[in-house]
Design an enzyme around this catalytic site. Structure first.
Site, PDB file in Angstrom:
ATOM      1  N   TYR A   1     -15.380  88.911  40.726  1.00  0.00           N
ATOM      2  CA  TYR A   1     -16.687  89.584  40.836  1.00  0.00           C
ATOM      3  C   TYR A   1     -16.688  90.570  41.994  1.00  0.00           C
ATOM      4  O   TYR A   1     -17.088  91.731  41.856  1.00  0.00           O
ATOM      5  CB  TYR A   1     -17.775  88.526  41.039  1.00  0.00           C
ATOM      6  CG  TYR A   1     -19.167  89.098  41.300  1.00  0.00           C
ATOM      7  CD1 TYR A   1     -19.935  89.612  40.268  1.00  0.00           C
ATOM      8  CD2 TYR A   1     -19.705  89.107  42.592  1.00  0.00           C
ATOM      9  CE1 TYR A   1     -21.206  90.126  40.489  1.00  0.00           C
ATOM     10  CE2 TYR A   1     -20.970  89.620  42.834  1.00  0.00           C
ATOM     11  CZ  TYR A   1     -21.714  90.133  41.782  1.00  0.00           C
ATOM     12  OH  TYR A   1     -22.968  90.651  42.016  1.00  0.00           O
TER      13      TYR A   1
ATOM     14  N   GLY B   1     -29.388  95.613  31.222  1.00  0.00           N
ATOM     15  CA  GLY B   1     -29.632  94.243  31.691  1.00  0.00           C
ATOM     16  C   GLY B   1     -31.022  94.071  32.250  1.00  0.00           C
ATOM     17  O   GLY B   1     -31.213  93.544  33.346  1.00  0.00           O
ATOM     18  N   ALA B   2     -32.021  94.497  31.456  1.00  0.00           N
ATOM     19  CA  ALA B   2     -33.402  94.498  31.977  1.00  0.00           C
ATOM     20  C   ALA B   2     -34.266  93.410  31.355  1.00  0.00           C
ATOM     21  O   ALA B   2     -35.482  93.425  31.499  1.00  0.00           O
ATOM     22  CB  ALA B   2     -34.035  95.872  31.738  1.00  0.00           C
TER      23      ALA B   2
ATOM     24  N   LYS C   1     -17.240  94.705  41.927  1.00  0.00           N
ATOM     25  CA  LYS C   1     -18.346  95.419  42.595  1.00  0.00           C
ATOM     26  C   LYS C   1     -17.807  96.453  43.594  1.00  0.00           C
ATOM     27  O   LYS C   1     -18.436  97.481  43.836  1.00  0.00           O
ATOM     28  CB  LYS C   1     -19.272  94.418  43.295  1.00  0.00           C
ATOM     29  CG  LYS C   1     -20.092  93.568  42.321  1.00  0.00           C
ATOM     30  CD  LYS C   1     -21.090  94.435  41.558  1.00  0.00           C
ATOM     31  CE  LYS C   1     -21.938  93.629  40.594  1.00  0.00           C
ATOM     32  NZ  LYS C   1     -22.912  94.468  39.864  1.00  0.00           N
TER      33      LYS C   1
HETATM   34  P1  NAP Z   1     -29.337  87.931  35.738  1.00  0.00           P
HETATM   35  O1  NAP Z   1     -30.642  87.388  36.125  1.00  0.00           O
HETATM   36  O2  NAP Z   1     -28.235  87.005  35.351  1.00  0.00           O
HETATM   37  O3  NAP Z   1     -29.572  89.005  34.546  1.00  0.00           O
HETATM   38  C1  NAP Z   1     -28.464  89.667  34.032  1.00  0.00           C
HETATM   39  C2  NAP Z   1     -28.924  90.732  33.082  1.00  0.00           C
HETATM   40  O4  NAP Z   1     -27.773  91.456  32.633  1.00  0.00           O
HETATM   41  C3  NAP Z   1     -29.602  90.178  31.843  1.00  0.00           C
HETATM   42  O5  NAP Z   1     -30.594  91.082  31.427  1.00  0.00           O
HETATM   43  C4  NAP Z   1     -28.451  90.160  30.822  1.00  0.00           C
HETATM   44  O6  NAP Z   1     -28.872  90.272  29.482  1.00  0.00           O
HETATM   45  C5  NAP Z   1     -27.723  91.416  31.225  1.00  0.00           C
HETATM   46  N1  NAP Z   1     -26.352  91.457  30.764  1.00  0.00           N
HETATM   47  C6  NAP Z   1     -25.327  90.612  31.068  1.00  0.00           C
HETATM   48  N2  NAP Z   1     -24.209  90.983  30.417  1.00  0.00           N
HETATM   49  C7  NAP Z   1     -24.547  92.091  29.693  1.00  0.00           C
HETATM   50  C8  NAP Z   1     -23.838  92.942  28.808  1.00  0.00           C
HETATM   51  N3  NAP Z   1     -22.544  92.734  28.534  1.00  0.00           N
HETATM   52  N4  NAP Z   1     -24.520  93.963  28.230  1.00  0.00           N
HETATM   53  C9  NAP Z   1     -25.817  94.188  28.491  1.00  0.00           C
HETATM   54  N5  NAP Z   1     -26.551  93.415  29.322  1.00  0.00           N
HETATM   55  C10 NAP Z   1     -25.908  92.387  29.910  1.00  0.00           C
HETATM   56  O7  NAP Z   1     -28.709  88.833  36.900  1.00  0.00           O
HETATM   57  P2  NAP Z   1     -29.404  89.548  38.153  1.00  0.00           P
HETATM   58  O8  NAP Z   1     -29.335  88.615  39.292  1.00  0.00           O
HETATM   59  O9  NAP Z   1     -30.700  90.139  37.763  1.00  0.00           O
HETATM   60  O10 NAP Z   1     -28.327  90.683  38.438  1.00  0.00           O
HETATM   61  C11 NAP Z   1     -28.533  92.043  38.087  1.00  0.00           C
HETATM   62  C12 NAP Z   1     -27.490  92.874  38.818  1.00  0.00           C
HETATM   63  O11 NAP Z   1     -27.643  92.673  40.230  1.00  0.00           O
HETATM   64  C13 NAP Z   1     -26.042  92.498  38.479  1.00  0.00           C
HETATM   65  O12 NAP Z   1     -25.255  93.662  38.412  1.00  0.00           O
HETATM   66  C14 NAP Z   1     -25.626  91.660  39.675  1.00  0.00           C
HETATM   67  O13 NAP Z   1     -24.241  91.679  39.889  1.00  0.00           O
HETATM   68  C15 NAP Z   1     -26.388  92.340  40.783  1.00  0.00           C
HETATM   69  N6  NAP Z   1     -26.604  91.497  41.966  1.00  0.00           N
HETATM   70  C16 NAP Z   1     -27.299  90.331  41.869  1.00  0.00           C
HETATM   71  C17 NAP Z   1     -27.487  89.548  43.003  1.00  0.00           C
HETATM   72  C18 NAP Z   1     -28.251  88.248  42.974  1.00  0.00           C
HETATM   73  O14 NAP Z   1     -28.203  87.515  43.974  1.00  0.00           O
HETATM   74  N7  NAP Z   1     -28.970  87.928  41.923  1.00  0.00           N
HETATM   75  C19 NAP Z   1     -26.950  89.959  44.225  1.00  0.00           C
HETATM   76  C20 NAP Z   1     -26.227  91.148  44.284  1.00  0.00           C
HETATM   77  C21 NAP Z   1     -26.076  91.904  43.148  1.00  0.00           C
HETATM   78  P3  NAP Z   1     -29.172  88.945  28.586  1.00  0.00           P
HETATM   79  O15 NAP Z   1     -30.500  88.423  29.055  1.00  0.00           O
HETATM   80  O16 NAP Z   1     -29.195  89.451  27.198  1.00  0.00           O
HETATM   81  O17 NAP Z   1     -28.062  87.979  28.865  1.00  0.00           O
END
Ligand code: NAP
Length: 264
Positions: free
Chosen positions: A159, A13-14, A163
């Site tokens: 969710y 997910g990068a 986690k």
């Molecule tokens: P984001 O901006 O929505 O990006 C999600 C990433 O995950 C994208 O690269 C997406 O790929 C990829 N992805 C989603 N489903 C996938 C799958 N089935 N296989 C491979 N890649 C997949 O999310 P983010 O905020 O950066 O979150 C990253 C991590 O941090 C997650 O685990 C999230 O739960 C955790 N987190 C986030 C927050 C927050 O506030 N943002 C807080 C706590 C924890 P595509 O671009 O191809 O869709």
């Protein structure tokens, strides 16, 4: 000297958000990086991250796979192995957080959430561990959440429970893999302004409340999560195993109090 010179990293997910920042931080420390994404529309985003990684003089590839799908995960590891070499640093970052209240969550949403947030860690880590065991070297770092420990806003139990499950998966893997010199740890972000939270934070009142609720009086950034991942991937953290490093401004150590609104 770069702390991760010539190490081979895979970040799931990068293509954007926190995963993008992690990929760039690893590259800054000298690691070669495989950038995973899943949706066709994100290919240009992943290619953009690849260019940013390569700007640090390291190798990068983009690799499309749904990390909740065993066949696609196997193909992804084969491609990374062929093009960069065996994965030495695995960052299980891919995750989704469908913002649906408990009573409206469908079985499809439940399965997709658990496949992306939990099963993916099992699939990717099991494959990565095979070559890590041979090398007697490996770092597995899972991106969890404040939701691994407490119920945060918005309340989305599918969710939050995923986690929390991933937190215990981290600890179990750490115990089993430690003897092979594989460290398994996690980072726990609080709210970061990525696509995942765009709609949620678009409401100025909610954004203000998020900032006010955090002891540091600010949101976290994706780069701060990357910093913590780099630390856990480095030899400075070689005796840290099974740990969830919260990068949340202290949010999860603070209980809500009736006088929260008062100035001290
Ligand atoms: P984001 O901006 O929505 O990006 C999600 C990433 O995950 C994208 O690269 C997406 O790929 C990829 N992805 C989603 N489903 C996938 C799958 N089935 N296989 C491979 N890649 C997949 O999310 P983010 O905020 O950066 O979150 C990253 C991590 O941090 C997650 O685990 C999230 O739960 C955790 N987190 C986030 C927050 C927050 O506030 N943002 C807080 C706590 C924890 P595509 O671009 O191809 O869709």
């Amino acid at each position: 000297m770069a702390r991760l010179a010539n190490r081979i990293a895979l970040v799931t997910g990068a293509s954007r958000g926190i995963g993008e920042a992690i990929a760039i931080r690893l590259a800054e420390e000298g690691a070669h990086v495989a950038i995973n994404y899943t949706s066709d529309r994100s290919r240009p985003l992943a290619e953009n991250v690849k260019a940013q990684v390569e700007a640090h003089g390291v190798k990068a590839i983009v690799v499309q796979a749904d990390v909740g799908n065993k066949r696609q995960v196997e193909a992804m590891f084969q491609e990374v192995n062929d093009k960069l070499g065996p994965v030495e640093i695995l960052v299980n970052n891919a995750g989704i957080a469908p913002f649906e209240p408990f009573l409206k969550v469908t079985e499809e949403t439940w399965d997709r959430t658990y496949n992306t947030n939990v099963k993916s860690i099992f699939l990717c880590s099991q494959l990565a561990a095979k070559s890590m065991i041979e090398k007697r070297y490996g770092k597995i770092i899972n991106v969890l959440s404040t939701a691994s420990l407490v119920v945060t806003s918005p309340v989305i139990p599918h969710y939050q429970s995923s986690k929390a499950a991933a937190n215990m998966l981290t600890k179990g893997m750490a115990i089993e893999l430690g003897k092979y010199n594989i460290n398994v740890n996690a980072v726990g972000p609080s709210t970061v302004d990525t696509d995942m939270c765009t709609d949620y934070l678009a409401d100025p009142e909610i954004r203000a409340k998020e900032i006010e609720a955090n002891p540091m009086k600010r949101l976290g950034t994706a780069r701060q999560i990357g910093d913590a991942v780099v630390f856990l991937a480095s030899e400075e953290a070689m005796q840290i195993n099974g740990h969830l490093l919260m990068v949340d401004g202290g949010l999860t150590v603070k209980a809500a109090q009736p006088d929260d609104h008062m100035e001290h």
